[in-house]
Motif scaffolding. Structure first.
Motif, PDB file in Angstrom:
ATOM      1  N   ALA A 121      17.191 114.515  59.100  1.00 30.70           N
ATOM      2  CA  ALA A 121      16.211 114.105  58.100  1.00 30.70           C
ATOM      3  C   ALA A 121      14.833 114.131  58.759  1.00 30.70           C
ATOM      4  CB  ALA A 121      16.529 112.704  57.600  1.00 30.70           C
ATOM      5  N   PRO A 122      13.785 114.261  57.958  1.00 34.88           N
ATOM      6  CA  PRO A 122      12.446 114.259  58.543  1.00 34.88           C
ATOM      7  C   PRO A 122      12.050 112.849  58.955  1.00 34.88           C
ATOM      8  CG  PRO A 122      12.303 114.343  56.171  1.00 34.88           C
ATOM      9  CD  PRO A 122      13.764 114.443  56.512  1.00 34.88           C
ATOM     10  N   GLU A 123      10.956 112.728  59.675  1.00 33.11           N
ATOM     11  CA  GLU A 123      10.428 111.431  60.113  1.00 33.11           C
ATOM     12  C   GLU A 123      10.353 110.460  58.929  1.00 33.11           C
ATOM     13  OE1 GLU A 123       6.392 111.034  60.388  1.00 33.11           O
ATOM     14  OE2 GLU A 123       6.397 109.400  61.831  1.00 33.11           O
ATOM     15  N   ALA A 159      13.808 122.768  63.422  1.00 35.55           N
ATOM     16  CA  ALA A 159      12.734 122.651  62.429  1.00 35.55           C
ATOM     17  C   ALA A 159      13.147 123.384  61.165  1.00 35.55           C
ATOM     18  CB  ALA A 159      11.431 123.225  62.975  1.00 35.55           C
ATOM     19  N   VAL A 160      12.829 122.770  60.037  1.00 39.53           N
ATOM     20  CA  VAL A 160      13.071 123.360  58.726  1.00 39.53           C
ATOM     21  C   VAL A 160      11.727 123.851  58.203  1.00 39.53           C
ATOM     22  CG1 VAL A 160      13.656 122.750  56.345  1.00 39.53           C
ATOM     23  CG2 VAL A 160      15.090 121.954  58.225  1.00 39.53           C
ATOM     24  N   ASN A 202      11.488 112.544  69.564  1.00 36.98           N
ATOM     25  CA  ASN A 202      11.241 112.064  68.204  1.00 36.98           C
ATOM     26  C   ASN A 202      10.920 113.222  67.265  1.00 36.98           C
ATOM     27  OD1 ASN A 202       8.377 112.634  68.081  1.00 36.98           O
ATOM     28  ND2 ASN A 202       8.104 110.893  69.477  1.00 36.98           N
ATOM     29  N   LEU A 203      10.546 112.901  66.036  1.00 29.97           N
ATOM     30  CA  LEU A 203      10.408 113.939  65.013  1.00 29.97           C
ATOM     31  C   LEU A 203       8.960 114.334  64.715  1.00 29.97           C
ATOM     32  CD1 LEU A 203      13.208 112.797  62.528  1.00 29.97           C
ATOM     33  CD2 LEU A 203      13.359 114.429  64.413  1.00 29.97           C
ATOM     34  N   THR A 204       8.017 113.844  65.537  1.00 27.95           N
ATOM     35  CA  THR A 204       6.633 114.282  65.311  1.00 27.95           C
ATOM     36  C   THR A 204       6.066 115.028  66.517  1.00 27.95           C
ATOM     37  OG1 THR A 204       5.862 112.086  65.970  1.00 27.95           O
ATOM     38  CG2 THR A 204       6.035 112.526  63.613  1.00 27.95           C
ATOM     39  N   ILE A 205       6.797 115.038  67.621  1.00 29.93           N
ATOM     40  CA  ILE A 205       6.352 115.794  68.797  1.00 29.93           C
ATOM     41  C   ILE A 205       7.520 116.652  69.269  1.00 29.93           C
ATOM     42  CG2 ILE A 205       5.493 115.645  71.170  1.00 29.93           C
ATOM     43  CD1 ILE A 205       4.485 112.809  70.492  1.00 29.93           C
ATOM     44  N   ALA A 218       8.912 121.032  59.427  1.00 30.96           N
ATOM     45  CA  ALA A 218       9.068 119.708  60.015  1.00 30.96           C
ATOM     46  C   ALA A 218      10.232 119.716  60.986  1.00 30.96           C
ATOM     47  CB  ALA A 218       9.312 118.666  58.929  1.00 30.96           C
ATOM     48  N   ILE A 219      10.065 118.969  62.067  1.00 31.86           N
ATOM     49  CA  ILE A 219      11.177 118.734  62.986  1.00 31.86           C
ATOM     50  C   ILE A 219      12.144 117.786  62.293  1.00 31.86           C
ATOM     51  CG2 ILE A 219      11.855 117.895  65.268  1.00 31.86           C
ATOM     52  CD1 ILE A 219       8.855 118.166  66.073  1.00 31.86           C
TER      53      ILE A 219
END
Lengths: 184, 184, 184
Positions: free
Chosen positions: A58-60, C77-78, C63-66, C54-55
């Motif tokens: 899932a995304p952030e 990433a999608v 994490n999902l932003t870096i 997005a990761i």
């Protein structure tokens, strides 16, 4: 057999064997067809026993029991769904649809599919492999059949998907109309 | 050359060039074969240096250093595994197997594979692309070779997988018997 | 038309229709070509409006932003990226590139791609399905075109990727030179 008929047969054969590069889809006849349904029950935190799929990425800011906002953009679900010959969830399965779907658009419901039909019935034994984009809100969507094994050894074709039913975010049923254009 | 022999040759050629839609797998002869092994060492929190794969997605309640319960249902692992010509992990690699596997069943060990063999040896330069279902507990499993590049330009075929060895949840070795039926 | 010329034509036709198993890539002529660009803006926690990808999965500790350390190993990433006819991000899109990329190597930048071009322009209506390994640091990389629908019904081929531009970890533009060798 004179020279003329010889030339005519040659001409016919060149047509028949040349790569069909000028036509459109409509002109082709499939060599095998299958109409199947598969049923997806996504895990929502409360249906562990019945669920056939689960959100695994899932995304952030999103979690794994509720499909994400923004049209579920960024969710990946893994599934092992029963395949049936008709649209009844309780019919005897003829195989399993196994793989993943990815919600990949922020402004509409679209998924990307990579999965396999593992068929195991008296009629068919083998696998069919699919990939493609599934713009869910469109009535019929085409994806690629990129290969197969067993009874579908080396097959290729196109599968047309239709959402046959859905119940909120928990259940959906896909009708899959498979047309093979390369059979072996 | 009389009319009769002409007709016989025509007949032979029509057979040879028509789409092989009636036969079964057994009748086909591969145009190229490759036998390769690849080795997967999954990250478990303690083997960062040696690990060649890692769990990157998991269902609710699971984590990224231990494969999930329920037959690992919902785990996605990303891998970059050495490919060898024999079953020895320490043999000189001839390439890398790169992609992902997804555990997608709740009542047995089954994975869905999407990966590429990137070969880089004196014998072969190029890539081979695979997708398919891998019901791990069955001795031999067939997946599709859906394309290739370089020395495997446009190739298609079927790959038969066998689990050649495994050590708990940390190491497994797959034997991959690739048979190409479309060579270019 | 004498027996000799008949034999010569036969010989020519056998050559033309037999499976091209001896040659190398260079000898083949594509039946259709497309040159397209797609643009990926990855979500970094601050660009929600503009991000096209997005990761959604990461290895332990990331994490999902870096994008993760170790050459982003383990990130999935999608994406839903605009496709343009030239290298200008602001050109009118002719479709969307939809799917996922997986960073799958610990000692260099390599990704594994599974995605679809969904084309929707006056020139082309249809989808093109791709999979393959993308060793990003190499100038040109070949992946497989494994199928298509609509105007690309049943097509197969090879796509050559080039990184046309990139800005840190946030933006990249890929040039995709698609050559179809099986058209229908």
């Amino acid at each position: 057999m004179g020279a003329k008929s010889c030339i005519i047969i040659f001409f016919f054969m060149v047509l028949a064997t040349s790569s069909p590069s000028t036509g459109r889809k409509k002109q082709y006849k499939s060599c095998k067809e299958l109409l199947l349904y598969f049923h997806d029950v996504i895990y929502n935190g409360k249906n562990k026993e019945n669920a056939t799929s689960a959100i695994v990425a899932a995304p952030e800011g999103a979690n794994l029991t509720i499909l994400a906002g923004n049209f579920h953009f960024g969710n990946i679900a893994v599934f092992d769904d029963p395949i049936t010959l008709d649209n009844n969830f309780h019919s005897k399965p003829v195989g399993r649809a196994q793989g993943m779907y990815i919600y990949d658009t922020k402004n509409t419901y679209t998924s990307w599919l990579g999965f396999t039909f593992v068929l195991n019935s008296t009629d068919y034994q083998g696998t069919i492999n699919f990939i493609g984009a599934d713009p869910i809100m469109i009535k019929t969507r085409d994806i690629s059949v990129v290969g197969g094994t067993g009874d579908f050894f080396m097959h290729r074709g196109v599968a047309t998907l239709m959402t046959d039913a859905f119940e909120g975010d928990v259940y959906f049923r896909l009708r899959v109309d498979i047309k093979f254009y390369e059979c072996w």
